[in-house]
Design a protein around this motif. Sequence first.
Motif, PDB file in Angstrom:
ATOM      1  N   ILE A 380     -12.712 -10.105   7.458  1.00 48.64           N
ATOM      2  CA  ILE A 380     -11.324  -9.649   7.410  1.00 48.64           C
ATOM      3  C   ILE A 380     -10.738  -9.951   6.037  1.00 48.64           C
ATOM      4  CG2 ILE A 380      -9.001 -10.101   8.267  1.00 48.64           C
ATOM      5  CD1 ILE A 380     -10.025 -10.273  11.015  1.00 48.64           C
ATOM      6  N   ALA A 381     -10.119  -8.947   5.459  1.00 46.20           N
ATOM      7  CA  ALA A 381      -9.374  -9.107   4.208  1.00 46.20           C
ATOM      8  C   ALA A 381      -7.921  -8.750   4.497  1.00 46.20           C
ATOM      9  CB  ALA A 381      -9.956  -8.200   3.128  1.00 46.20           C
ATOM     10  N   THR A 382      -7.044  -8.970   3.546  1.00 43.24           N
ATOM     11  CA  THR A 382      -5.631  -8.640   3.723  1.00 43.24           C
ATOM     12  C   THR A 382      -5.087  -7.971   2.473  1.00 43.24           C
ATOM     13  OG1 THR A 382      -4.875 -10.795   2.940  1.00 43.24           O
ATOM     14  CG2 THR A 382      -5.221 -10.550   5.317  1.00 43.24           C
ATOM     15  N   THR A 384      -1.017  -5.987   1.162  1.00 42.39           N
ATOM     16  CA  THR A 384       0.395  -5.863   1.531  1.00 42.39           C
ATOM     17  C   THR A 384       0.650  -4.717   2.488  1.00 42.39           C
ATOM     18  OG1 THR A 384       1.044  -6.786  -0.602  1.00 42.39           O
ATOM     19  CG2 THR A 384       2.733  -5.599   0.627  1.00 42.39           C
ATOM     20  N   ASP A 385       0.068  -3.557   2.241  1.00 40.11           N
ATOM     21  CA  ASP A 385       0.358  -2.395   3.065  1.00 40.11           C
ATOM     22  C   ASP A 385      -0.366  -2.462   4.407  1.00 40.11           C
ATOM     23  OD1 ASP A 385       1.231   0.078   3.947  1.00 40.11           O
ATOM     24  OD2 ASP A 385      -0.310   1.186   2.856  1.00 40.11           O
ATOM     25  N   ALA A 386      -1.663  -2.617   4.395  1.00 42.74           N
ATOM     26  CA  ALA A 386      -2.452  -2.555   5.620  1.00 42.74           C
ATOM     27  C   ALA A 386      -2.381  -3.830   6.443  1.00 42.74           C
ATOM     28  CB  ALA A 386      -3.901  -2.240   5.278  1.00 42.74           C
ATOM     29  N   GLY A 387      -2.022  -4.945   5.850  1.00 45.31           N
ATOM     30  CA  GLY A 387      -2.140  -6.220   6.552  1.00 45.31           C
ATOM     31  C   GLY A 387      -3.605  -6.591   6.625  1.00 45.31           C
ATOM     32  N   GLY A 388      -4.075  -7.026   7.801  1.00 39.32           N
ATOM     33  CA  GLY A 388      -5.484  -7.342   7.957  1.00 39.32           C
ATOM     34  C   GLY A 388      -6.329  -6.090   8.114  1.00 39.32           C
ATOM     35  N   TYR A 389      -7.538  -6.112   7.557  1.00 40.76           N
ATOM     36  CA  TYR A 389      -8.467  -5.000   7.698  1.00 40.76           C
ATOM     37  C   TYR A 389      -9.888  -5.528   7.509  1.00 40.76           C
ATOM     38  CZ  TYR A 389      -8.705  -4.898   2.551  1.00 40.76           C
ATOM     39  OH  TYR A 389      -8.881  -5.223   1.235  1.00 40.76           O
ATOM     40  N   LEU A 390     -10.883  -4.743   7.893  1.00 38.76           N
ATOM     41  CA  LEU A 390     -12.279  -5.115   7.749  1.00 38.76           C
ATOM     42  C   LEU A 390     -12.809  -4.587   6.419  1.00 38.76           C
ATOM     43  CD1 LEU A 390     -13.619  -4.282  11.335  1.00 38.76           C
ATOM     44  CD2 LEU A 390     -12.674  -6.439  10.481  1.00 38.76           C
TER      45      LEU A 390
END
Length: 753
Positions: A380-382, A384-390
């Motif tokens: 998981i990365a983060t 500003t726009d997407a929040g958390g994502y893979l």
Amino acid sequence: MRRIALLCVLFSATAVFVAPPTVAAAPSTYTNPVSAGTVDTFPDPAMIRGKDGLWYAYGTTNPIRVSAGDPNEHILPILRSPDLVSWTYVGDVYAVSAKPSWWPSGTRPWAPDIRYVDGQYHLTYSMSTGGIALVTGPTPLGPWTDHGRIVPGSGSGCPSGSIDQAMYTDIGTGAHYLIWGSYDTICVSRMNATATALTGAVTQIARGRRMEGGFLVRRDGMYYLFYSDAGCCDGAFSGYTVKVGRASSPLGPFTTPSGRNLMDLTSKDGIVLAGNGNGWVGPGHNAIQTDLSGQDWLVYHAIASSNPEFGPVTNPWGGTISNLSRRPLMLDRLDWIDGWPVVRAGAGPSTGAQPAPVSTWTVGSSFNAGLGGWGTTWPIATETDAGGYLSTSTAGTTLSNASVSGDLRVEGDLRASTGSVGLVVSQADANNRIVAWINRAQQRLVVDVTVAGMTTSASSPLPASFDYDSWHNVAAERRGSTLVTWVTADRLRDAVSTVTVTLPAGAVSSGRIGATSTGGVAAADNLGAAPLYPLPPARVPNPVLGAQLPAYSDEFTTGTTGWTWLRASAATVSGGQLVWPTQAAELVGGTNTASVLHRPVPAGDFVVETKLQFDGTAGNQQAGLVLYENDNRFLKLTHTVLPLAGGGGTVLHVTEFGKEAERPTTTPPTAVASAPMFGGPPALTTWLRLVYRYDAANNEHDVRMASSTDGVNWTWGGTWSLPRAGALRIGLVSMNATGATARFDYVRTYAVA
């Protein structure tokens, strides 16, 4: 792996879900307006699902928080929701103190539109002083970069007002278009590759009285231009109506269900949404959203006739605005029936509890709060726009813990800086799976169906301008043996590539969902599956005529026996027709000089119909039916000739359905003319109908209009409600300007079946 041809077979369409993860409860029902309790009004709504998995709505500058003790207008207010029905106010595009210095004095920004283009949110807005401007930002809340005007206030090449814009990105080419126009023409022009300026010729694609609010979508290979016509913002007298035409190109020509070109000089059929007499008037200025099941929803504003207006409010320049209509945010199911969109199968704006949009997946996660039911996964990365994502930098696949089966919508936001990234629509194992790839090397959307280790593929090109480094939504809908997959930037039905396949025998129908990568830097977000939306119901049936009532009908064979003249006229009966030259007289406000030929109405509900030949050629000539109480309380349905704004003397022929009554918000109540509704197209001979029903619960006359150009096929329009004060009478009028002749073949009254 060996590749084989796709085979056409059917498999089970029953949705069965295995071991779904625990998710937050979504509302099972909602009630309009969905903005209630958050803001008082939210006109001209636009909406987008952000890359954080939340929905954002944007509205016209208005005093949205009067109930909270804030009487001032907010400049392009923003709402946010996790489920499309529970909204929170999160700020404005512009603070009053931060208005751009280049705005002309008195500017009130109107009618925002929001799109996601190459990693940036593009918000366009209209200026009340003329022109269309653009801001861009990295998130749905900005911070916004001002690009100034992209359409001038005048001299844009479109003869109408430079307002009410919406963007559209086309399939295959990825070309961006801007649609705009108001009072009375809608235009379109191509934009540059960055969607920041107009570059193409300006093409007129629609015209009609008070036509505005164009919004373009693509579905099943056709382009649909939604728009609103008639009066938008006159409190309880607003007749706004949503209509549609379709074309095989975003440049038109757009035609209605009856085959009329949207450029024809008439009012139009193709009614999507109109007032239905349930207390909501003036529904219009729509956008469209799609829930997680694939069901489309019409986003629009409407006015409650019980609370239609504000008192005086302060605009962003410190001036005062009076009689501003309250137009809260509304949401209703949009059905596609026989190739045409219609709200709630034709039932119109909803009241009371309705089934809510699907806003949570049975299996899926936004990754904003951890893995959310994901097993073997990418890190998981983060941002500003997407929040958390893979995110991953190696080849491999990440899958949900739970399996799904049956008719489904599976979707995810994907991007790949290098290599290819794919949406795993279903996977039983590596030898049995379905994957929709954004294939960077081939520059195509590729759908691979692998059965027992053998893979078949179908594909379509991605635009040469496709930005692989920004998020794109890949969605796949499986119904029976048909799988439709498409790529969009923002889920706004503007796919840049789409693939339809018939699944072969043995194609996996139960498996896990996820994302996959061929290597390089890839990312996935908002991965989920939900049961596919049900097929739409049959259209709501139109009113059915019962027995004719001879005592309230007339074939005009023996004069006008049984009728009474209010203010005598030069009408005569000849050849089985009432022949009536138009008068230089009117029934509007305090000008009550026109003649009315009238007779009693039957007891109970009824339908009154006339066959009218009308040869009007000059502006404002009109003739037709009226349900008349007195000079300041009536409903009329006429064939009317109206000037085309900016048309240089050109006129339109419209079916006009108007109301006059006291405005309830004035003290004392004063008589006003309605902002009318417009129905289908009239012709030299037009059949007109008014369907009367008494609403005992609200002590109102509810009257619906219909028109026909052949007496067989009818366009059913909206309903006006008139508080009951006295008895109505059936009437005829022929008025406003001399030079035309109305010929009424008959007046026939029927019971309602």
